[in-house]
Design a protein around this motif. Structure first.
Motif, PDB file in Angstrom:
ATOM      1  N   ALA A  83      62.040 -45.565  50.958  1.00  0.00           N
ATOM      2  CA  ALA A  83      61.932 -45.077  49.584  1.00  0.00           C
ATOM      3  C   ALA A  83      63.149 -45.629  48.848  1.00  0.00           C
ATOM      4  O   ALA A  83      64.110 -44.919  48.582  1.00  0.00           O
ATOM      5  N   PRO A  84      63.136 -46.944  48.546  1.00  0.00           N
ATOM      6  CA  PRO A  84      64.328 -47.570  47.981  1.00  0.00           C
ATOM      7  C   PRO A  84      64.603 -47.118  46.552  1.00  0.00           C
ATOM      8  O   PRO A  84      63.706 -46.705  45.824  1.00  0.00           O
ATOM      9  N   GLY A  85      65.890 -47.209  46.194  1.00  0.00           N
ATOM     10  CA  GLY A  85      66.284 -46.858  44.841  1.00  0.00           C
ATOM     11  C   GLY A  85      67.743 -47.178  44.596  1.00  0.00           C
ATOM     12  O   GLY A  85      68.521 -47.410  45.526  1.00  0.00           O
ATOM     13  N   ILE A  86      68.095 -47.180  43.323  1.00  0.00           N
ATOM     14  CA  ILE A  86      69.486 -47.384  42.916  1.00  0.00           C
ATOM     15  C   ILE A  86      69.976 -46.076  42.320  1.00  0.00           C
ATOM     16  O   ILE A  86      69.316 -45.484  41.456  1.00  0.00           O
ATOM     17  N   VAL A  87      71.129 -45.633  42.790  1.00  0.00           N
ATOM     18  CA  VAL A  87      71.660 -44.332  42.412  1.00  0.00           C
ATOM     19  C   VAL A  87      73.055 -44.503  41.817  1.00  0.00           C
ATOM     20  O   VAL A  87      73.851 -45.304  42.301  1.00  0.00           O
ATOM     21  N   MET A  88      73.340 -43.725  40.777  1.00  0.00           N
ATOM     22  CA  MET A  88      74.684 -43.683  40.192  1.00  0.00           C
ATOM     23  C   MET A  88      75.456 -42.573  40.888  1.00  0.00           C
ATOM     24  O   MET A  88      75.025 -41.424  40.912  1.00  0.00           O
ATOM     25  N   ILE A  89      76.606 -42.941  41.454  1.00  0.00           N
ATOM     26  CA  ILE A  89      77.439 -41.952  42.132  1.00  0.00           C
ATOM     27  C   ILE A  89      78.723 -41.773  41.328  1.00  0.00           C
ATOM     28  O   ILE A  89      79.513 -42.716  41.203  1.00  0.00           O
ATOM     29  N   PRO A  90      78.954 -40.577  40.755  1.00  0.00           N
ATOM     30  CA  PRO A  90      80.202 -40.344  40.018  1.00  0.00           C
ATOM     31  C   PRO A  90      81.374 -40.363  40.998  1.00  0.00           C
ATOM     32  O   PRO A  90      81.299 -39.807  42.099  1.00  0.00           O
ATOM     33  N   LEU A  91      82.446 -41.021  40.591  1.00  0.00           N
ATOM     34  CA  LEU A  91      83.572 -41.225  41.497  1.00  0.00           C
ATOM     35  C   LEU A  91      84.727 -40.264  41.215  1.00  0.00           C
ATOM     36  O   LEU A  91      85.118 -40.061  40.069  1.00  0.00           O
ATOM     37  N   ASP A  92      85.260 -39.706  42.296  1.00  0.00           N
ATOM     38  CA  ASP A  92      86.536 -38.998  42.237  1.00  0.00           C
ATOM     39  C   ASP A  92      87.663 -39.952  42.594  1.00  0.00           C
ATOM     40  O   ASP A  92      88.820 -39.689  42.294  1.00  0.00           O
TER      41      ASP A  92
END
Length: 157
Positions: free
Chosen positions: A86-95
């Protein structure tokens, strides 16, 4: 000091092997810890070594566990007839804020099969990651933030 004592151990035993070095490293770590227990307080910078080394070892084992788990997941998907991707591109907020922290995090993610770091936003607040198995985006983001990023920030800060 720890490495020097480990190499002295190797010289005394006369066996240059990885398991002998690891034993000498662990033995000298324990001896240094015993000697330094009475010196300084818990917040003393000279005692930081005895806090960081167990965290680094734990981080290495965590990464190896995640690496093994991802390899099994990808191999299972390749071997079976049914496609589980189930491929996808995800935005990960960075600390993570520094270039070193962001680079290490992106490389750790890319080293794990099934995930690839694509880009960092211009303000360095978001990391874009492609994943092969994204059934739940929130769970995917949580696993990276609570796994790799949290442990990495414990080491670098």
């Amino acid at each position: 000091m720890n490495n020097m004592l480990a190499f002295i151990w190797i010289a005394l035993t006369g066996t240059f092997a990885l398991k002998n070095f690891l034993f000498g490293f662990a033995l000298s770590y324990f001896i240094l810890w015993l000697i330094s227990r009475g010196i300084g307080s818990k917040g003393d910078p000279s005692r930081k070594y005895f806090i960081i080394v167990p965290k680094v070892i734990g981080f290495i084992f965590y990464f190896l566990y995640e690496l093994l788990k991802a390899n099994i997941q990808v191999a299972y998907d390749v071997i079976t007839l049914k496609n589980h991707m189930a491929p996808g591109i995800v935005m990960i907020p960075l600390d993570a804020k520094t270039n070193l922290e962001i680079t290490l995090l992106a490389n750790l993610i890319s080293l794990t099969p099934g995930t690839l770091s694509l880009d960092v936003s211009d303000d360095r607040s978001v990391l874009y990651v492609h994943g092969m198995f994204i059934k739940d985006k929130e769970a995917f983001v949580h696993s990276i933030k609570n796994g790799f990023e949290r442990r990495l920030l414990e080491l670098t800060r």
